[in-house]
Scaffold this motif. Structure first.
Motif, PDB file in Angstrom:
ATOM      1  N   LEU A 390       0.838  -1.194   0.000  1.00 22.99           N
ATOM      2  CA  LEU A 390       0.000   0.000   0.000  1.00 22.99           C
ATOM      3  C   LEU A 390       0.877   1.251   0.000  1.00 22.99           C
ATOM      4  CD1 LEU A 390      -2.765  -0.919   2.624  1.00 22.99           C
ATOM      5  CD2 LEU A 390      -2.816  -1.196   0.138  1.00 22.99           C
ATOM      6  N   GLU A 393      -0.211   7.199   0.404  1.00 20.13           N
ATOM      7  CA  GLU A 393      -1.490   7.855   0.139  1.00 20.13           C
ATOM      8  C   GLU A 393      -2.658   6.914   0.437  1.00 20.13           C
ATOM      9  OE1 GLU A 393       1.764   9.814  -1.634  1.00 20.13           O
ATOM     10  OE2 GLU A 393       1.072   7.747  -1.993  1.00 20.13           O
ATOM     11  N   GLN A 394      -2.522   5.664   0.045  1.00 23.15           N
ATOM     12  CA  GLN A 394      -3.574   4.687   0.322  1.00 23.15           C
ATOM     13  C   GLN A 394      -3.727   4.465   1.831  1.00 23.15           C
ATOM     14  OE1 GLN A 394      -1.847   1.605  -2.222  1.00 23.15           O
ATOM     15  NE2 GLN A 394      -3.729   1.586  -3.464  1.00 23.15           N
ATOM     16  N   GLU A 397      -5.545   7.393   3.338  1.00 24.80           N
ATOM     17  CA  GLU A 397      -6.979   7.359   3.017  1.00 24.80           C
ATOM     18  C   GLU A 397      -7.704   6.346   3.911  1.00 24.80           C
ATOM     19  OE1 GLU A 397     -10.625   6.000   1.185  1.00 24.80           O
ATOM     20  OE2 GLU A 397      -8.767   4.821   1.174  1.00 24.80           O
TER      21      GLU A 397
END
Length: 404
Positions: A390, A393-394, A397
């Motif tokens: 991952l 940014e993921q 989020e």
């Protein structure tokens, strides 16, 4: 002994464990596996984490002094298992794991889509360790079960304490810890089986059964003779001398000299060698029948000696005897130091933090305490980034949505 390293070591260094339990019964199993080198990735609820982070004696900063011990050698990642996306992340982590540990109430993992059959469909070698109060089957399986209830059901509570008082607690979370130890034994047996067959399996550890396993001959004693064990305080029923005795400086010393030859050595140390051949005390059965009067004779002797003088005489005579240790005694004892039974690590807030070392000791592949219990989610970036790929940014989020 001072250790502060994250380098994997020990015979289980090639195993990856996903720990999904909380409190003690499951996490202590994870601790034992981590002590022997396994990579233990602990999944915790975002924001709160394992309640063990708040349990036990707290230091001035409000931090638990139990958490650094039970979570040592583990990596902490946050994962909301009550959400579908969190369950998906857990399944992905388990696909690359050797062992998964959980101690939720039976049916919880199934509701989350994390049941054993589904997990091993993509990981046939998976070993799933389930620690509960009553086990995965039987009429009591759905019940909530803490360690104290397992101790009562397994038999240890009834026989613990003074006969004139209600059943006592041992002072530690014995039921949870025993269940974890037996779960660890089952896990290692399952790992051995997988080496031979390539197949994983389910390890079902019940707290009450772990306690029951320690009950010696309690069951046949009742079934065959109708004898029910009762609380006996510090003595062993019909076994003497084996008790706590006073010293001249108001201390208490344990002496265990119930075997015939050892009792003979004790009587010589007492200056009463004739007691060893006295028909009232000459045999194991006779001593057990006259426990109270024999204890009184020994107590009269010990009360005239200082603790150090008494222990010196006992050790010189080859009679088992010793102090009843507190933590203070352990820190001062040269044997603890020589055996490195206490290890000291660096804690980010407490500074030097001592705790018990890894036991038992292995000559070729010893375990080690590599680091204290981690901060909540302290390994999110490492685990989600390196293992699942991952991006930052993921991960951000997912964190914003309360998934991690």
């Amino acid at each position: 002994m001072t250790v502060d390293t994250t380098k994997p070591t020990g015979p289980l260094a090639d195993l990856r464990v996903i720990e999904m339990g909380q409190l003690l019964a499951g996490p202590f199993c994870g601790q034992l596996l981590g002590d022997l080198g396994a990579e233990v990735i602990k999944l915790e609820s975002p924001g709160t984490g394992d309640p063990m982070r708040q349990w036990g004696r707290e230091q001035a900063q409000g931090r638990s002094l139990w958490w650094p011990v039970v979570a040592r050698n583990k990596k902490s990642v946050t994962c909301n298992l009550r959400e579908a996306e969190g369950q998906r992340l857990a399944r992905e982590l388990i696909e690359g794991a050797d062992i998964v540990i959980e101690n939720f109430r039976p049916g919880t993992m199934e509701r989350w889509g994390l049941d054993f059959e589904r997990l091993r469909a993509t990981n046939p070698g998976l070993i799933m360790v389930r620690v509960t109060g009553y086990g995965q089957t039987g009429p009591y399986a759905p019940r909530a079960g803490y360690g104290s209830i397992g101790e009562a059901m397994g038999g240890i509570r009834y026989i613990t304490g003074d006969p004139g008082h209600p059943p006592a607690r041992t002072g530690i979370s014995l039921g949870d810890s025993l269940a974890a130890v037996f779960a660890t034994i089952g896990t290692l047996a399952a790992v051995h089986h997988r080496h031979r067959t390539g197949r994983g399996q389910l390890v079902d550890a019940a707290i009450y059964e772990a306690v029951l396993a320690m009950m010696e001959s309690l069951l046949p004693e009742w079934a065959i003779t109708g004898y029910q064990r009762e609380r006996t305080g510090p003595v062993l029923p019909n076994v003497a001398p084996s008790n706590v005795y006073p010293t001249a400086d108001d201390d208490m010393i344990l002496i265990a000299a119930n075997q015939d030859t050892v009792f003979g050595r004790l009587t010589k140390a007492m200056g009463r060698p004739e007691l060893a051949t006295d028909e009232r005390y000459a045999t194991h059965t006779a001593r057990g029948a006259r426990m109270a009067e024999l204890d009184a004779l020994i107590a009269e002797w010990t009360a005239g000696l200082s603790t150090e003088a008494l222990l010196e005489q006992l050790h010189a005579a080859g009679v088992p005897g010793g102090r009843i240790y507190t933590a203070r005694d352990m820190f001062a004892d040269p044997h603890f130091a020589a055996r490195e039974a206490i290890v000291r690590l660096t804690h980010p807030e407490f500074g030097e933090l001592p705790m018990h070392n890894v036991f038992p000791k292995l000559s070729e592949t010893p375990g080690a305490v590599r680091h204290v219990g981690p901060e909540l989610g302290g390994h999110n970036a490492e685990v989600y980034g390196d293992l699942l790929g991952l991006t930052p940014e993921q991960q951000s989020e997912l964190a914003a949505r309360g998934i991690i």
